[in-house]
Design a protein around this motif. Structure first.
Motif, short mmCIF file in Angstrom:
data_model
loop_
_atom_site.label_atom_id
_atom_site.label_comp_id
_atom_site.label_asym_id
_atom_site.label_seq_id
_atom_site.Cartn_x
_atom_site.Cartn_y
_atom_site.Cartn_z
N UNK A 4 0.84 -1.20 0.00
CA UNK A 4 0.00 0.00 0.00
C UNK A 4 0.87 1.25 0.00
N UNK A 5 0.40 2.30 -0.65
CA UNK A 5 1.15 3.57 -0.60
C UNK A 5 1.33 4.02 0.85
N UNK A 62 1.43 12.31 0.61
CA UNK A 62 1.74 13.74 0.68
C UNK A 62 2.07 14.29 -0.70
N UNK A 63 2.82 13.54 -1.49
CA UNK A 63 3.14 13.99 -2.85
C UNK A 63 1.86 14.19 -3.66
N UNK A 64 0.91 13.28 -3.50
CA UNK A 64 -0.36 13.43 -4.21
C UNK A 64 -1.14 14.64 -3.69
N UNK A 70 9.64 0.46 -10.00
CA UNK A 70 8.77 -0.23 -10.97
C UNK A 70 7.39 -0.53 -10.40
N UNK A 71 7.11 -0.05 -9.18
CA UNK A 71 5.77 -0.23 -8.62
C UNK A 71 4.87 0.91 -9.05
N UNK A 72 3.57 0.78 -8.74
CA UNK A 72 2.58 1.80 -9.11
C UNK A 72 2.03 2.52 -7.89
N UNK A 90 -1.40 4.93 -7.25
CA UNK A 90 -2.44 4.47 -6.32
C UNK A 90 -2.64 5.44 -5.16
N UNK A 91 -1.62 6.25 -4.86
CA UNK A 91 -1.77 7.28 -3.83
C UNK A 91 -2.52 8.50 -4.36
#
Length: 228
Positions: free
Chosen positions: A63-64, A70-72, A87-89, A93-94
């Motif tokens: 999970x993020x 915070x970046x989102x 290489x994760x997403x 997802x955040x």
């Protein structure tokens, strides 16, 4: 204000994902050159496929963390563009909407013949015998050692536009990604967030925050939004 963020393994580590290469040169117990090179794929595609299928399952269940979130959240106040070596997403997802993946993303597959033919993976596995539209085997959409980094020029262009630059969780040891900081304008304010701050002595306007990604981003959020 345009904030450009370069993230590395350190931000994903706080979501439980192991860093791409540990200090002993291993990734989840494997020598990276046995699972992350075109030669490894040619030599033992079944092993490589299984390795990335396992990594993909880990990414899907991860999970993020608060640093991703915070970046989102900063998108509500600034123009935020993220360049990631991971290489994760987890950034997507955040909730981050502008993410450039330098090394691909493990939740996609690509043609064994043409890297630009990519597909979203249904489920968590690529099976041997799963073919692209050209009739060749699908492989992970991951840039391996020895392969070109097709998004590096796009990332360099983004870096040139930065009004503020943030480096999170990377030692600046993997090229060409490590060279992106050279494209940040000299006058641009730069924040480095990592417990082990990389050597950035030759750069100007650098502030180091020697904390984890979560702690460091919490501190930087206060600085950016409240000036403290």
């Amino acid at each position: 204000m345009k904030i450009v963020v370069l993230t590395g393994a350190g931000i994903s580590a706080e979501s439980g994902l192991k860093t791409f290469r540990d200090a002993d040169g291993l990734w989840e117990g494997y020598n990276v050159y046995d699972v992350a090179t075109p030669e490894a794929w040619e030599r033992n595609p079944v092993l490589v496929q299984q390795f990335y299928n396992e990594r993909r399952k880990q990414v899907i269940t991860a999970k993020p963390n608060r640093a991703h979130e915070i970046l989102a959240e900063l998108e509500a106040h600034f123009d935020v563009e993220i360049i990631t070596q991971n290489i994760d997403d987890l950034h997507e997802r955040a909730g981050s909407t502008k993410v450039t993946h330098l090394h691909g993303v493990i939740t996609k597959s690509q043609s064994d013949r043409r890297a630009d033919l990519t597909y979203v993976i249904e489920g968590d596995e690529i099976k041997m015998g799963d073919l692209c539209e050209l009739g060749t085997q699908l492989r992970p959409h991951v840039v391996w050692f020895g392969e070109a980094v097709p998004m590096i020029e796009v990332a360099a262009k983004i870096c040139r536009q930065a009004d503020l630059f943030v480096l999170i969780g990377t030692s600046l040891a993997v090229y060409p990604a490590a060279g992106l900081i050279d494209f940040i304008p000299s006058a641009t304010k730069k924040y480095i967030i990592d417990p082990r701050t990389p050597d950035v002595g030759r750069y100007k306007n650098v502030t180091t925050i020697q904390q984890s990604a979560v702690e460091g981003m919490s501190a930087l959020k206060e600085i950016l939004l409240n000036g403290r």
